[in-house]
Design a protein around this motif. Structure first.
Motif, PDB file in Angstrom:
ATOM      1  N   LEU A  47      44.803  24.535  47.275  1.00 30.68           N
ATOM      2  CA  LEU A  47      46.012  24.895  46.529  1.00 30.68           C
ATOM      3  C   LEU A  47      45.938  26.304  45.961  1.00 30.68           C
ATOM      4  N   THR A  48      44.886  26.589  45.185  1.00 26.35           N
ATOM      5  CA  THR A  48      44.853  27.830  44.406  1.00 26.35           C
ATOM      6  C   THR A  48      44.393  29.057  45.189  1.00 26.35           C
ATOM      7  N   ARG A  49      43.584  28.834  46.235  1.00 24.05           N
ATOM      8  CA  ARG A  49      43.024  29.987  46.948  1.00 24.05           C
ATOM      9  C   ARG A  49      43.667  30.235  48.306  1.00 24.05           C
ATOM     10  N   VAL A  50      44.389  29.241  48.814  1.00 30.46           N
ATOM     11  CA  VAL A  50      44.929  29.394  50.171  1.00 30.46           C
ATOM     12  C   VAL A  50      46.448  29.187  50.212  1.00 30.46           C
ATOM     13  N   PHE A  51      46.906  27.958  49.993  1.00 26.69           N
ATOM     14  CA  PHE A  51      48.313  27.648  50.250  1.00 26.69           C
ATOM     15  C   PHE A  51      49.272  28.227  49.220  1.00 26.69           C
ATOM     16  N   LEU A  52      48.885  28.255  47.945  1.00 29.49           N
ATOM     17  CA  LEU A  52      49.770  28.852  46.941  1.00 29.49           C
ATOM     18  C   LEU A  52      49.919  30.351  47.145  1.00 29.49           C
ATOM     19  N   PRO A  53      48.815  31.119  47.241  1.00 30.94           N
ATOM     20  CA  PRO A  53      48.985  32.561  47.470  1.00 30.94           C
ATOM     21  C   PRO A  53      49.669  32.885  48.795  1.00 30.94           C
ATOM     22  N   GLN A  54      49.371  32.112  49.849  1.00 29.71           N
ATOM     23  CA  GLN A  54      50.022  32.397  51.128  1.00 29.71           C
ATOM     24  C   GLN A  54      51.491  31.991  51.106  1.00 29.71           C
ATOM     25  N   GLY A  55      51.828  30.971  50.312  1.00 29.44           N
ATOM     26  CA  GLY A  55      53.225  30.603  50.157  1.00 29.44           C
ATOM     27  C   GLY A  55      54.014  31.693  49.445  1.00 29.44           C
ATOM     28  N   THR A  61      51.924  44.994  54.902  1.00 30.73           N
ATOM     29  CA  THR A  61      50.928  46.018  55.224  1.00 30.73           C
ATOM     30  C   THR A  61      49.757  45.974  54.251  1.00 30.73           C
ATOM     31  N   ILE A  62      50.041  45.743  52.975  1.00 32.40           N
ATOM     32  CA  ILE A  62      48.964  45.634  51.980  1.00 32.40           C
ATOM     33  C   ILE A  62      48.106  44.412  52.256  1.00 32.40           C
ATOM     34  N   PHE A  63      48.750  43.290  52.545  1.00 33.10           N
ATOM     35  CA  PHE A  63      47.993  42.068  52.852  1.00 33.10           C
ATOM     36  C   PHE A  63      47.078  42.293  54.057  1.00 33.10           C
ATOM     37  N   LEU A  64      47.609  42.945  55.089  1.00 36.04           N
ATOM     38  CA  LEU A  64      46.862  43.114  56.328  1.00 36.04           C
ATOM     39  C   LEU A  64      45.715  44.115  56.203  1.00 36.04           C
ATOM     40  N   THR A  65      45.880  45.111  55.363  1.00 33.53           N
ATOM     41  CA  THR A  65      44.863  46.165  55.274  1.00 33.53           C
ATOM     42  C   THR A  65      43.908  45.995  54.097  1.00 33.53           C
ATOM     43  N   LYS A  66      44.375  45.392  53.003  1.00 31.91           N
ATOM     44  CA  LYS A  66      43.569  45.382  51.780  1.00 31.91           C
ATOM     45  C   LYS A  66      43.172  43.992  51.286  1.00 31.91           C
ATOM     46  N   VAL A  67      43.874  42.957  51.697  1.00 32.42           N
ATOM     47  CA  VAL A  67      43.650  41.641  51.084  1.00 32.42           C
ATOM     48  C   VAL A  67      43.022  40.663  52.079  1.00 32.42           C
ATOM     49  N   THR A  68      43.837  39.976  52.862  1.00 34.64           N
ATOM     50  CA  THR A  68      43.313  38.907  53.725  1.00 34.64           C
ATOM     51  C   THR A  68      43.054  39.348  55.153  1.00 34.64           C
ATOM     52  N   GLY A  69      43.489  40.527  55.533  1.00 31.51           N
ATOM     53  CA  GLY A  69      43.386  40.953  56.914  1.00 31.51           C
ATOM     54  C   GLY A  69      42.146  41.760  57.228  1.00 31.51           C
ATOM     55  N   ALA A  70      42.353  43.058  57.444  1.00 28.07           N
ATOM     56  CA  ALA A  70      41.277  43.931  57.921  1.00 28.07           C
ATOM     57  C   ALA A  70      40.068  43.951  56.995  1.00 28.07           C
ATOM     58  N   ASN A 103      38.881  41.741  54.818  1.00 30.90           N
ATOM     59  CA  ASN A 103      38.119  40.499  54.875  1.00 30.90           C
ATOM     60  C   ASN A 103      37.415  40.341  56.218  1.00 30.90           C
ATOM     61  N   ASN A 104      38.111  40.722  57.276  1.00 27.91           N
ATOM     62  CA  ASN A 104      37.544  40.604  58.621  1.00 27.91           C
ATOM     63  C   ASN A 104      36.345  41.530  58.806  1.00 27.91           C
ATOM     64  N   GLU A 105      36.462  42.736  58.337  1.00 33.68           N
ATOM     65  CA  GLU A 105      35.380  43.706  58.543  1.00 33.68           C
ATOM     66  C   GLU A 105      34.151  43.380  57.700  1.00 33.68           C
ATOM     67  N   LYS A 106      34.355  42.712  56.592  1.00 30.16           N
ATOM     68  CA  LYS A 106      33.223  42.294  55.776  1.00 30.16           C
ATOM     69  C   LYS A 106      32.299  41.394  56.578  1.00 30.16           C
ATOM     70  N   GLY A 107      32.890  40.449  57.308  1.00 33.65           N
ATOM     71  CA  GLY A 107      32.089  39.554  58.133  1.00 33.65           C
ATOM     72  C   GLY A 107      31.538  40.239  59.365  1.00 33.65           C
ATOM     73  N   MET A 108      32.302  41.167  59.940  1.00 32.54           N
ATOM     74  CA  MET A 108      31.859  41.860  61.144  1.00 32.54           C
ATOM     75  C   MET A 108      30.628  42.717  60.880  1.00 32.54           C
ATOM     76  N   ARG A 109      30.581  43.329  59.725  1.00 37.24           N
ATOM     77  CA  ARG A 109      29.425  44.167  59.399  1.00 37.24           C
ATOM     78  C   ARG A 109      28.145  43.340  59.299  1.00 37.24           C
ATOM     79  N   LYS A 110      28.300  42.081  58.911  1.00 38.73           N
ATOM     80  CA  LYS A 110      27.136  41.208  58.785  1.00 38.73           C
ATOM     81  C   LYS A 110      26.671  40.677  60.141  1.00 38.73           C
ATOM     82  N   SER A 111      27.621  40.432  61.042  1.00 40.55           N
ATOM     83  CA  SER A 111      27.289  39.721  62.278  1.00 40.55           C
ATOM     84  C   SER A 111      27.194  40.603  63.515  1.00 40.55           C
TER      85      SER A 111
END
Length: 268
Positions: free
Chosen positions: A116-124, A227-236, A238-246
């Motif tokens: 609820l609080t971390r996924v569906f509410l903010p994405q809603g 654009t903000i979501f995709l570049t600064k929040v849930t998109g790029a 977040n994705n690059e954080k995991g990519m740098r590790k793996s």
């Protein structure tokens, strides 16, 4: 500028908000039942299609569908169904996405509370903000002008980058020889996130179609938020954080490849 019934736009926004609340509530219930937060990935584009369809019923008085309304419905539906099918196929039969699994484990609360609080509410909330041009634009009357057709061009560029980027990445991952390697071919040679860039263009194009009226212009929050979501929040980010590790060598890929807007790669 073409006409737009402002009071009717407010009604469409209100019903659109109720639609998002009910839809995300149902999807969250499914997520809790199957214990997978990844459900939200497929739900995200389908929610926009549902909002577009509901908005058509709210705004259509039975005298035929105005051209701006039909255009918005087609653009949102094509984008939403393609992305939903891609995400469903990508996630089907697989374990929870590592990003969601890490989120659920690190939060420390129950699965339902995290959902609820971390996924569906903010994405809603994000869905409602991004969908505002669809809801308001459905009340535009008249013909599609040059600004609307410019929006179609921007939307088409975005859909190309998103669809082709997704397809190229899927083909790359199919080859077992590429396991652990960095995708830096095709569109991925010019931007680290062609799919996210495409998504941003799609919603900039949809906003341009709605912006044929002053009420539609006011929904500029949509492409900005996306654009903000995709570049600064849930998109790029977040994705690059995991990519740098793996992915060994990912930092070198970052140095030579544009982060968002497609550009010629820099020399090593």
């Amino acid at each position: 500028m073409i006409a737009n019934d402002g009071s009717h736009s407010l009604l469409t926004l209100a019903i659109g908000l109720a639609t998002v609340v009910v839809f995300m509530g149902v999807c969250m219930a499914i997520s809790v039942r199957v214990q997978k937060l990844t459900v939200v990935d497929t739900a995200w584009p389908l929610g926009f299609v549902l909002v577009a369809v509901v908005s058509v019923f709210v705004t259509n008085a039975g005298d035929g569908m105005p051209a701006p309304q039909l255009l918005l419905l087609v653009l949102v539906t094509l984008w939403g169904l393609r992305l939903a099918a891609h995400l469903y196929h990508r996630n089907s039969g697989k374990d929870e996405d590592p990003r969601y699994a890490e989120l659920a484990e690190a939060d420390g609360r129950s699965f339902a509370q995290v959902a609820l609080t971390r996924v569906f509410l903010p994405q809603g909330i994000a869905m409602f903000l991004v969908a505002t041009p669809v809801m308001v634009g459905m009340n535009n009357l008249g013909v599609v002008g040059w600004l609307g057709w410019l929006g179609v061009v921007v939307w088409a560029v975005g859909l190309f980058f998103e669809a082709v980027g997704d397809w190229q990445l899927a083909q790359f991952k199919k080859d077992p020889d590429n396991k652990g390697k960095i995708m830096d071919q095709g569109l991925w040679r010019y931007t680290r996130h062609p799919n996210y860039f495409g998504d941003a263009c799609v919603w900039a194009g949809i906003w341009l179609v709605a912006a044929s009226s002053w009420a539609g212009v006011a929904t500029v929050v949509s492409p900005i938020a996306m654009t903000i979501f995709l570049t600064k929040v849930t998109g790029a980010a977040n994705n690059e954080k995991g990519m740098r590790k793996s992915k060994p060598g990912y930092d070198d890929y970052v140095r030579r490849t544009s982060g968002f807007i497609p550009l010629p790669p820099k020399k090593a």
